[in-house]
Design an enzyme around this catalytic site. Structure first.
Site, PDB file in Angstrom:
ATOM      1  N   ARG A  40      -4.730  74.409   3.082  1.00  0.00           N
ATOM      2  CA  ARG A  40      -3.504  73.800   2.503  1.00  0.00           C
ATOM      3  C   ARG A  40      -3.787  73.089   1.171  1.00  0.00           C
ATOM      4  O   ARG A  40      -3.155  72.073   0.845  1.00  0.00           O
ATOM      5  CB  ARG A  40      -2.852  72.794   3.478  1.00  0.00           C
ATOM      6  CG  ARG A  40      -2.475  73.342   4.830  1.00  0.00           C
ATOM      7  CD  ARG A  40      -1.384  74.397   4.793  1.00  0.00           C
ATOM      8  NE  ARG A  40      -0.915  74.698   6.117  1.00  0.00           N
ATOM      9  CZ  ARG A  40      -1.404  75.674   6.903  1.00  0.00           C
ATOM     10  NH1 ARG A  40      -2.366  76.471   6.473  1.00  0.00           N
ATOM     11  NH2 ARG A  40      -0.904  75.857   8.110  1.00  0.00           N
ATOM     12  N   CYS A  99       5.207  71.896   9.470  1.00  0.00           N
ATOM     13  CA  CYS A  99       4.424  70.777  10.021  1.00  0.00           C
ATOM     14  C   CYS A  99       4.391  69.622   9.030  1.00  0.00           C
ATOM     15  O   CYS A  99       4.177  69.825   7.833  1.00  0.00           O
ATOM     16  CB  CYS A  99       2.990  71.229  10.325  1.00  0.00           C
ATOM     17  SG  CYS A  99       2.886  72.253  11.799  1.00  0.00           S
ATOM     18  N   GLU A 110       1.054  66.897   5.280  1.00  0.00           N
ATOM     19  CA  GLU A 110       1.041  68.212   4.611  1.00  0.00           C
ATOM     20  C   GLU A 110       2.264  68.335   3.701  1.00  0.00           C
ATOM     21  O   GLU A 110       2.182  68.880   2.608  1.00  0.00           O
ATOM     22  CB  GLU A 110       1.067  69.333   5.658  1.00  0.00           C
ATOM     23  CG  GLU A 110       1.185  70.700   5.004  1.00  0.00           C
ATOM     24  CD  GLU A 110       1.256  71.852   6.001  1.00  0.00           C
ATOM     25  OE1 GLU A 110       0.568  71.818   7.034  1.00  0.00           O
ATOM     26  OE2 GLU A 110       2.023  72.788   5.733  1.00  0.00           O
TER      27      GLU A 110
END
Ligand code: FAD
Ligand code: EPU
Length: 311
Positions: free
Chosen positions: A177, A229, A303
């Site tokens: 990520r 998420c 995130e």
């Protein structure tokens, strides 16, 4: 180029939260990008790059932000949907890979459908992920063993220092990520990408995609208003499992709650007719982080990208 004054960012995010920006600049052609520096000095505000808005948590109220939306590769000049372009096929030691060019504005679901039809493998895990190619690259979006950045061969980017730059894969750094470009010291806009896809029979790509979307819809609230998420997974652990064990499922403030299906998904419930507030989401996120830290001694990192962010 289109400039839209005072856009409501709740309309541009999958979570349907967010206040009003100063302006939105839509980039439709490379020539638009060439004019961007001048246009940004007129609109003022802190520049923020928008893809499909599916990984964003945007604050409420009037925001000192100018949004730049790269839509290159989204539509043809007649307004119909654009598709990627196969540049060439390379064969080395019996392995075959296809070099494909696509614009940053290409919706990821459309790219995946095209990949399946054209025998381009590598993104089978990204089924069910919304957003645009530029956002998937910037986030190094991934799932089910696939991620976006390793497929990049070349990029065309825009930086405030240098304007349009052509970048090779060796100039990019990525991890879980995370994606950055060494030649972009402050921030950058992905305009276009050349990706190298290993060739694979379409029916095998389609069956892997079908298996992955079945797993995703069985474990994630893909139809709800979310940003995916909220927290990254700590090394070797699932943030969702920790949040669940810390009792966060169904925890609610106002119209925001953590999903009973997957505790790392914050859901905006718009069914009661009231619009939620980002301040409620931020309060819930703080509670969740503290609960996991108190119970497991693990500090979760978000995130989702919070806007406004530092330039
Ligand atoms: P945005 O949300 O618009 O932007 C995200 C970040 O990228 C911002 O920092 C933005 O400034 C930057 N950015 C966007 N476009 C560009 C550009 N052209 N140039 C430079 N920077 C840019 N993510 C996963 O990784 N795996 C999953 O399995 C997953 N599942 C999801 C499921 C659902 C139902 C939802 C709603 C989200 C999910 N996500 C998942 C999160 C999200 O879809 C991905 O992170 C996606 O790649 C973000 O793309 P976007 O275009 O919406 O980017
Ligand atoms: N789990 C729970 N309770 C929950 C959620 C999960 O106990 O509420 C357990 C599951 O039962 C499973 C484990 O935790 O044993 C892992 O769960 P899951 O398979 O759903 O994967 P995840 O780690 O929660 C990650 C990514 C997803 C990606 C999937 C599939 C992150 C933060 N999440 O989820 O990505 O789709 O794997 O590869 O990396 C995203 O980044 O937005 C995202 C959705």
């Amino acid at each position: 180029m289109k400039i839209i004054p005072r856009p409501t960012l709740a309309d541009r995010t999958t979570l349907r939260l967010g206040g009003t920006a100063l302006a939105e600049i839509r980039l439709e052609t490379p020539e638009d990008a060439e004019k961007l520096g001048d246009v940004l000095s007129e609109t003022g505000g802190s520049p923020h790059v928008l893809g499909g808005g599916s990984n964003l948590l945007v604050r409420d109220g009037d925001l000192p932000v100018t949004v730049i939306t790269p839509l290159l590769g989204a539509r043809k000049s007649d307004g119909s949907p654009a598709f990627p372009e196969i540049l060439r096929t390379e064969k080395t030691d019996g392995a075959c890979r296809m070099l494909v060019r696509a614009g940053a504005g290409m919706p990821v679901p459309r790219l995946l459908g095209w990949c399946a039809a054209n025998g381009c493998s590598g993104l089978e895990g990204l089924v069910g992920i919304p957003g645009r190619l530029g956002g998937a690259i910037a986030m190094n979006a991934g799932a089910y063993g696939c991620s976006t950045a390793p497929l990049i061969e070349e990029l065309e980017i825009w930086t405030p220092e240098e304007g349009i730059l052509h970048i090779q894969a060796s100039d990019c750094e990525y991890s879980y990520r995370h994606f950055s470009v060494r030649k972009a010291p402050s921030w950058f806009i992905v305009l276009e990408a050349v990706m190298a896809f290993p060739a694979r029979p379409s029916e095998l790509i389609r069956s892997d995609m079908a298996r992955n979307i079945a797993a995703k819809t069985a474990s994630q609230p893909v139809k709800a208003r979310t940003a995916g998420c909220i927290f990254k997974n700590p090394q070797g652990e699932s943030a969702g499992r920790l949040l669940d064990a810390a009792g966060m499922k169904n925890r609610r403030i106002g119209s925001l709650f953590f999903s009973p299906m997957h505790a790392n998904f914050l859901v905006h419930d718009t069914s009661c007719g009231t619009t939620g507030r980002t301040s409620d989401a931020l309060e819930l996120i703080a509670i969740a982080r503290k609960s996991v830290s108190d119970k497991f001694g693990v500090l979760l990192e978000t995130e989702v990208r919070e806007w406004p962010c530092l330039p």
